[in-house]
Design an enzyme around this catalytic site. Structure first.
Site, PDB file in Angstrom:
ATOM      1  N   GLU A 124       0.899  -1.291   0.258  1.00 36.05           N
ATOM      2  CA  GLU A 124       0.052   0.023   0.115  1.00 36.05           C
ATOM      3  C   GLU A 124       0.730   1.351  -0.083  1.00 36.05           C
ATOM      4  O   GLU A 124       0.501   2.466   0.328  1.00 36.05           O
ATOM      5  CB  GLU A 124      -0.910   0.018   1.259  1.00 36.05           C
ATOM      6  CG  GLU A 124      -1.777  -1.241   1.244  1.00 36.05           C
ATOM      7  CD  GLU A 124      -2.824  -1.205   0.024  1.00 36.05           C
ATOM      8  OE1 GLU A 124      -3.076  -0.221  -0.762  1.00 36.05           O
ATOM      9  OE2 GLU A 124      -3.711  -2.018   0.264  1.00 36.05           O
ATOM     10  N   HIS A 128      -3.231   2.695   8.179  1.00 35.64           N
ATOM     11  CA  HIS A 128      -4.106   2.080   7.426  1.00 35.64           C
ATOM     12  C   HIS A 128      -4.731   0.691   7.894  1.00 35.64           C
ATOM     13  O   HIS A 128      -3.798  -0.257   8.181  1.00 35.64           O
ATOM     14  CB  HIS A 128      -3.767   1.949   5.877  1.00 35.64           C
ATOM     15  CG  HIS A 128      -4.651   1.047   5.049  1.00 35.64           C
ATOM     16  ND1 HIS A 128      -6.082   1.209   4.970  1.00 35.64           N
ATOM     17  CD2 HIS A 128      -4.156   0.095   4.335  1.00 35.64           C
ATOM     18  CE1 HIS A 128      -6.542   0.158   4.079  1.00 35.64           C
ATOM     19  NE2 HIS A 128      -5.419  -0.572   3.624  1.00 35.64           N
ATOM     20  N   TYR A 183     -15.920  14.522  18.805  1.00 37.22           N
ATOM     21  CA  TYR A 183     -14.527  14.092  18.978  1.00 37.22           C
ATOM     22  C   TYR A 183     -14.194  13.658  17.418  1.00 37.22           C
ATOM     23  O   TYR A 183     -12.888  13.774  17.078  1.00 37.22           O
ATOM     24  CB  TYR A 183     -14.377  12.875  19.931  1.00 37.22           C
ATOM     25  CG  TYR A 183     -14.589  13.535  21.247  1.00 37.22           C
ATOM     26  CD1 TYR A 183     -13.609  14.373  22.000  1.00 37.22           C
ATOM     27  CD2 TYR A 183     -15.848  13.157  21.880  1.00 37.22           C
ATOM     28  CE1 TYR A 183     -14.004  14.890  23.166  1.00 37.22           C
ATOM     29  CE2 TYR A 183     -16.198  13.711  23.184  1.00 37.22           C
ATOM     30  CZ  TYR A 183     -15.296  14.527  23.857  1.00 37.22           C
ATOM     31  OH  TYR A 183     -15.595  15.175  24.920  1.00 37.22           O
ATOM     32  N   HIS A 223     -12.772  -1.858   1.921  1.00 40.12           N
ATOM     33  CA  HIS A 223     -11.483  -1.927   2.247  1.00 40.12           C
ATOM     34  C   HIS A 223     -10.979  -1.616   3.669  1.00 40.12           C
ATOM     35  O   HIS A 223     -10.787  -2.562   4.271  1.00 40.12           O
ATOM     36  CB  HIS A 223     -10.785  -1.402   0.918  1.00 40.12           C
ATOM     37  CG  HIS A 223      -9.126  -1.585   1.124  1.00 40.12           C
ATOM     38  ND1 HIS A 223      -8.365  -1.275   0.052  1.00 40.12           N
ATOM     39  CD2 HIS A 223      -8.369  -2.099   2.105  1.00 40.12           C
ATOM     40  CE1 HIS A 223      -7.304  -1.665   0.383  1.00 40.12           C
ATOM     41  NE2 HIS A 223      -7.078  -2.094   1.505  1.00 40.12           N
TER      42      HIS A 223
END
Length: 216
Positions: A75, A95, A122, A162
């Site tokens: 990635e 990620h 938040y 994903h």
């Protein structure tokens, strides 16, 4: 102790915490952080975040060349794109394939411009608006191009089917922001269809202005 040694240990410690709390499983998820001289430390491909070796983390020079350690995560296109477009605002990227965030990415009524409803202040404070990007094959260079298309205006995105990606000033901030994203996604799913009381636009604007949140 050198900056590099400290960051190697910090990546492994925080990655183990992420894994042990079930925020990502198996050999999924990846982390990178930038040293003050522009080099990058990156988690290796096929590695479990629960069992990283500080000495085997991938090392890149300031020009993006792999110069040490194991082969990096596939990635790298998404990591590189965030560093390029966010500049000095980004010192670390996380990620994950966290369950509730992925689930939210698959629902047809999720707002693609801002996937998280304003349930608490938040998520707004830590993430701003979270953009939903289309599905790409993992490791596809097109993920990086999609992130570049945001022109550095988002610190967090959710890759459809994903998982989430968060960029922040340092590793600690990136991990905390990722945790906030996953917890807010969980809240959104728990309250879906129950007409929860959201923050009003005025309340959202107050948080954005008070904490100087990127909100374009």
């Amino acid at each position: 102790m050198s900056e590099e040694t400290i960051l190697r240990e910090q990546i492994c410690s925080m990655a183990r915490s992420i894994f042990e709390r079930g925020l990502t499983g198996g050999a999924s998820g990846n982390i990178s952080t930038r040293l003050s001289d522009g080099r990058l430390l990156v988690t290796p491909t096929g590695s479990s975040l629960g069992a990283l070796d500080p000495a085997r983390l991938s090392l890149f020079d300031e020009k993006g060349n792999h110069i040490g350690g194991d082969a990096p995560t596939k990635e790298m296109p998404l990591h590189s794109a965030f560093y390029e477009t966010r500049g000095a605002k980004t010192g670390a990227i996380v990620h994950l394939h966290s369950c509730h965030s992925v689930a939210l990415s698959m629902l047809p009524d999720t707002d693609p411009d801002n996937v998280l409803p304003p349930l608490t202040p938040y998520s707004i404070m830590r993430l701003g608006k979270v953009k939903l990007l289309p599905y790409f094959r993992p490791g596809d260079a097109a993920i990086g191009e999609a992130i570049r298309g945001l022109a550095g205006k988002r610190s967090a995105v959710l890759l459809a089917n994903h998982g989430p990606v968060v960029a922040a000033k340092d590793l600690e901030a990136a991990v905390y922001s990722m945790e906030e994203l996953e917890e807010t996604a969980r809240l959104a799913l728990l309250t879906r269809g129950m007409s929860p009381r959201l923050l009003t636009p005025e309340q959202v604007r107050d948080v954005v202005d008070h904490f100087n949140v990127e909100w374009d």
